[in-house]
Design a protein around this motif. Structure first.
Motif, PDB file in Angstrom:
ATOM      1  N   ARG A 403       0.796  -1.225   0.000  1.00  0.00           N
ATOM      2  CA  ARG A 403       0.000   0.000   0.000  1.00  0.00           C
ATOM      3  C   ARG A 403       0.831   1.280   0.000  1.00  0.00           C
ATOM      4  NH1 ARG A 403      -4.153  -0.517   4.705  1.00  0.00           N
ATOM      5  NH2 ARG A 403      -2.468  -1.681   5.629  1.00  0.00           N
ATOM      6  N   CYS A 404       2.124   1.187  -0.299  1.00  0.00           N
ATOM      7  CA  CYS A 404       2.927   2.417  -0.317  1.00  0.00           C
ATOM      8  C   CYS A 404       2.955   2.991  -1.727  1.00  0.00           C
ATOM      9  CB  CYS A 404       4.354   2.146   0.147  1.00  0.00           C
ATOM     10  SG  CYS A 404       5.371   3.626   0.069  1.00  0.00           S
ATOM     11  N   ASP A 405       2.468   4.218  -1.875  1.00  0.00           N
ATOM     12  CA  ASP A 405       2.505   4.844  -3.204  1.00  0.00           C
ATOM     13  C   ASP A 405       3.255   6.183  -3.131  1.00  0.00           C
ATOM     14  OD1 ASP A 405       0.770   6.242  -1.722  1.00  0.00           O
ATOM     15  OD2 ASP A 405      -0.956   6.054  -3.072  1.00  0.00           O
ATOM     16  N   ALA A 406       4.244   6.232  -2.195  1.00  0.00           N
ATOM     17  CA  ALA A 406       4.975   7.495  -1.978  1.00  0.00           C
ATOM     18  C   ALA A 406       5.861   7.840  -3.165  1.00  0.00           C
ATOM     19  CB  ALA A 406       5.833   7.361  -0.724  1.00  0.00           C
ATOM     20  N   ALA A 407       6.123   9.141  -3.292  1.00  0.00           N
ATOM     21  CA  ALA A 407       7.008   9.625  -4.369  1.00  0.00           C
ATOM     22  C   ALA A 407       8.457   9.519  -3.909  1.00  0.00           C
ATOM     23  CB  ALA A 407       6.688  11.083  -4.658  1.00  0.00           C
ATOM     24  N   PRO A 408       9.406   9.212  -4.828  1.00  0.00           N
ATOM     25  CA  PRO A 408      10.816   9.162  -4.416  1.00  0.00           C
ATOM     26  C   PRO A 408      11.306  10.545  -3.980  1.00  0.00           C
ATOM     27  CG  PRO A 408      10.517   8.395  -6.697  1.00  0.00           C
ATOM     28  CD  PRO A 408       9.199   8.940  -6.245  1.00  0.00           C
ATOM     29  N   ALA A 409      12.029  10.599  -2.855  1.00  0.00           N
ATOM     30  CA  ALA A 409      12.597  11.880  -2.415  1.00  0.00           C
ATOM     31  C   ALA A 409      13.993  12.062  -2.986  1.00  0.00           C
ATOM     32  CB  ALA A 409      12.640  11.932  -0.895  1.00  0.00           C
ATOM     33  N   GLY A 410      14.615  10.967  -3.419  1.00  0.00           N
ATOM     34  CA  GLY A 410      15.915  11.068  -4.088  1.00  0.00           C
ATOM     35  C   GLY A 410      17.033  11.576  -3.218  1.00  0.00           C
ATOM     36  N   LEU A 413      23.193  10.170  -3.351  1.00  0.00           N
ATOM     37  CA  LEU A 413      24.101   9.049  -3.076  1.00  0.00           C
ATOM     38  C   LEU A 413      25.405   9.287  -3.819  1.00  0.00           C
ATOM     39  CD1 LEU A 413      21.616   6.073  -3.567  1.00  0.00           C
ATOM     40  CD2 LEU A 413      22.192   7.252  -1.456  1.00  0.00           C
ATOM     41  N   GLY A 414      26.348   9.914  -3.176  1.00  0.00           N
ATOM     42  CA  GLY A 414      27.635  10.194  -3.824  1.00  0.00           C
ATOM     43  C   GLY A 414      27.507  11.323  -4.830  1.00  0.00           C
ATOM     44  N   GLY A 415      28.664  11.795  -5.300  1.00  0.00           N
ATOM     45  CA  GLY A 415      28.669  12.875  -6.288  1.00  0.00           C
ATOM     46  C   GLY A 415      28.301  14.199  -5.659  1.00  0.00           C
ATOM     47  N   ALA A 416      27.654  15.062  -6.427  1.00  0.00           N
ATOM     48  CA  ALA A 416      27.384  16.422  -5.966  1.00  0.00           C
ATOM     49  C   ALA A 416      26.400  16.417  -4.806  1.00  0.00           C
ATOM     50  CB  ALA A 416      26.821  17.249  -7.104  1.00  0.00           C
ATOM     51  N   ALA A 417      26.656  17.285  -3.854  1.00  0.00           N
ATOM     52  CA  ALA A 417      25.803  17.369  -2.678  1.00  0.00           C
ATOM     53  C   ALA A 417      24.627  18.296  -2.929  1.00  0.00           C
ATOM     54  CB  ALA A 417      26.617  17.876  -1.498  1.00  0.00           C
ATOM     55  N   VAL A 418      23.619  18.169  -2.127  1.00  0.00           N
ATOM     56  CA  VAL A 418      22.457  19.037  -2.111  1.00  0.00           C
ATOM     57  C   VAL A 418      21.860  19.194  -3.511  1.00  0.00           C
ATOM     58  CG1 VAL A 418      21.505  21.166  -1.176  1.00  0.00           C
ATOM     59  CG2 VAL A 418      23.603  20.290  -0.267  1.00  0.00           C
ATOM     60  N   ALA A 419      21.243  18.126  -3.941  1.00  0.00           N
ATOM     61  CA  ALA A 419      20.652  18.135  -5.271  1.00  0.00           C
ATOM     62  C   ALA A 419      19.757  19.352  -5.439  1.00  0.00           C
ATOM     63  CB  ALA A 419      19.846  16.856  -5.460  1.00  0.00           C
ATOM     64  N   GLY A 420      19.967  20.066  -6.494  1.00  0.00           N
ATOM     65  CA  GLY A 420      19.119  21.202  -6.814  1.00  0.00           C
ATOM     66  C   GLY A 420      19.289  22.379  -5.876  1.00  0.00           C
ATOM     67  N   GLY A 421      20.240  22.289  -4.976  1.00  0.00           N
ATOM     68  CA  GLY A 421      20.352  23.338  -3.971  1.00  0.00           C
ATOM     69  C   GLY A 421      21.296  24.448  -4.386  1.00  0.00           C
ATOM     70  N   ARG A 422      21.390  25.428  -3.545  1.00  0.00           N
ATOM     71  CA  ARG A 422      22.345  26.495  -3.801  1.00  0.00           C
ATOM     72  C   ARG A 422      23.319  26.501  -2.643  1.00  0.00           C
ATOM     73  NH1 ARG A 422      20.012  31.501  -1.032  1.00  0.00           N
ATOM     74  NH2 ARG A 422      18.552  30.473   0.304  1.00  0.00           N
ATOM     75  N   LEU A 423      24.483  27.034  -2.880  1.00  0.00           N
ATOM     76  CA  LEU A 423      25.443  27.136  -1.805  1.00  0.00           C
ATOM     77  C   LEU A 423      25.123  28.410  -1.052  1.00  0.00           C
ATOM     78  CD1 LEU A 423      28.731  25.945  -3.474  1.00  0.00           C
ATOM     79  CD2 LEU A 423      27.238  24.714  -1.958  1.00  0.00           C
ATOM     80  N   ARG A 424      24.463  28.229   0.030  1.00  0.00           N
ATOM     81  CA  ARG A 424      23.992  29.286   0.917  1.00  0.00           C
ATOM     82  C   ARG A 424      22.819  30.052   0.404  1.00  0.00           C
ATOM     83  NH1 ARG A 424      25.410  34.799   2.310  1.00  0.00           N
ATOM     84  NH2 ARG A 424      24.780  35.081   4.457  1.00  0.00           N
TER      85      ARG A 424
END
Ligand code: FMN
Ligand code: SF4
Length: 424
Positions: A403-410, A413-424
């Motif tokens: 019954r889990c239909d959750a969306a992936p939060a992603g 895992l390795g590589g660049a940090a803070v997906a989609g984020g900005r530095l500060r």
């Protein structure tokens, strides 16, 4: 020693003067913080001790104690700046090295003076291209440093940032933890006593050396003085690196990152060696060791990940533990086989195909693996898993019943940090 009259009041401290774009120039850096202070080894270590500064690479070790342990030895070799930043959700060290290289280098040079080291080596991962060019540019214009500074680029990988792995790599070996003792402060780079510190620790030290421990303690709490860089990501409006005073509530940390994008179910405090905490509990905590310890966590390397209601904590945790198991350096049986078995079992729980007693089996294995590695990799990994099974316990039944239909939060895992984020 001449301590400068006073540093910045309030925040930011480390991030003072940070503008969008490239690395801060030496002139701008000196304009903000003043020149490199002249300070005796004894006085610097005293000030660092009075400041209460602790290491920001994850182990939370008192910095003055480490400085003293190295300074007491003869024929000290190098100060190593551990800029590996192997925690996938962390971006603070890269921010410091790429944008504020002079602050970190000031700290490294001052630490070298305090322990009697002959050189400074900055070790960074091969993905940190911006940090390498900023460091090389900064070193080229610094003509008053008493010791030579060099930059060494090494392979990425979760355990590559562990201190004995860093030393082993710099000594010409593979980037794998070695069996300690001897610890780096006893015998490290080229067989000599070596001081190894995180970039943020050294940046903080550079400010303590300038403005003193009393100034440092103007922010934070008595037990946790000063400020910290925290990389905030996940379900927040503005993921990035933020400088906050110790004692700030975690809900204020989330507010600093623009607030949640949706109702939250949990926070991961301390990164992948850290601990999941239910959102309702976590937001009542302060950024303080006492508070975090009360729910079994530490700040680790300053990572906070917000998990929204729409995501599945069990699924995300299964991805992370599979990643951590794959990052084992393959040297210790409990780590190699134990983490792999735990990862497979958590994966089965998340896929809904697990045996009804799988959760109990995982918890038995985590207790068997703890403390059985040459480094702390398995300890951190099992802490993460145990907290996931506690916080997302109810999800296990949901998954078994499909019954889990959750969306992936992603979670990264390795590589660049803070997906989609900005530095500060
Ligand atoms: C598996 C593992 C990975 C680590 N990765 C890093 C890292 O990327 N950067 C870092 O500064 N410390 C890392 N550490 C902690 C270092 O071993 C060491 O404690 C730290 O660099 C010391 O600096 P500090 O006292 O200033 O925190 C890691 C530890 C472990 C067990
Ligand atoms: S505990 Fe794991 S990561 Fe650490 S040295 Fe042993 S095999 Fe490598």
């Amino acid at each position: 020693m001449s301590l400068a009259a006073g540093g910045h009041q309030g925040l930011p401290r480390l991030l003072a003067g940070l503008e969008p774009g490239g690395a801060m120039t030496l002139a701008a850096h000196t304009g903000i913080h003043g020149p490199l202070p002249v300070v005796s080894a004894h006085r610097l270590i005293e000030e660092v001790e009075q400041s209460g500064l602790r290491g920001r690479g994850g182990a939370d070790f008192p910095t003055a104690r480490k400085l003293r342990a190295v300074a007491e030895r003869r024929r000290v070799g190098a100060v190593i700046v551990n800029g590996s930043e192997t925690e996938p959700a962390s971006a603070k060290d890269r921010l410091l090295l790429a944008r504020l290289p002079h602050l970190v280098l000031d700290g490294a040079v001052l630490a070298a003076g305090a322990v009697g080291a002959r050189e400074v080596i900055v070790k960074v991962g091969e993905n940190a291209v911006d940090a390498v060019s900023a460091l090389e540019g900064a070193i080229a214009v610094r003509d008053r440093d008493p010791v030579p500074i060099s930059v060494v680029v090494g392979p990425e990988g979760y355990v590559a940032g562990e201190e004995s792995a860093v030393v082993h790599y710099l000594n010409g070996g593979a980037e794998l933890p070695t069996f300690v003792p001897p610890r780096p402060f006893e015998r490290g780079y080229r067989g000599r006593p070596t001081l190894i510190q995180n970039p943020e620790t050294l940046a903080q030290l550079a400010l303590v050396a300038r403005f003193g421990s009393r100034w440092y303690r103007e922010l934070g709490t008595v037990a946790d003085p000063g400020s910290a860089l925290v990389t905030i990501s996940g379900a927040v409006q503005a993921p990035g690196v933020y400088e906050l005073a110790f004692g700030t509530s975690l809900s204020d940390l989330l507010a600093a990152a623009g607030g949640p994008t949706e109702p939250l179910q949990a926070l991961l405090v301390g990164g992948y060696f850290g601990t999941w905490v239910e959102a309702s509990r976590a937001t009542r905590l302060r950024l303080a060791r006492e508070d975090l310890r009360s729910v079994g966590c530490t700040l680790g390397s300053g990572v906070l990940i917000a998990l929204g209601e729409s995501a599945c904590g069990l699924h995300e945790s299964a991805r992370v533990i599979a990643y951590l198991a794959a990052q084992s350096a393959g040297q210790c049986g409990a780590c190699v086989y134990g983490l792999r078995a735990i990862a497979d079992a958590v994966g089965a729980l998340a896929s809904g195909v697990a045996h009804p007693r799988e959760r109990d089996r995982v918890l038995r294995w985590t207790s068997e693996v703890r403390g059985r590695g040459a480094c702390h990799h398995p300890d951190g990994a099992v802490r993460f898993v145990e907290s996931a099974l506690a916080v997302f316990d109810e999800d296990i039944d949901w998954h078994r019943n499909g019954r889990c239909d959750a969306a992936p939060a992603g979670l990264p895992l390795g590589g660049a940090a803070v997906a989609g984020g900005r530095l500060r």
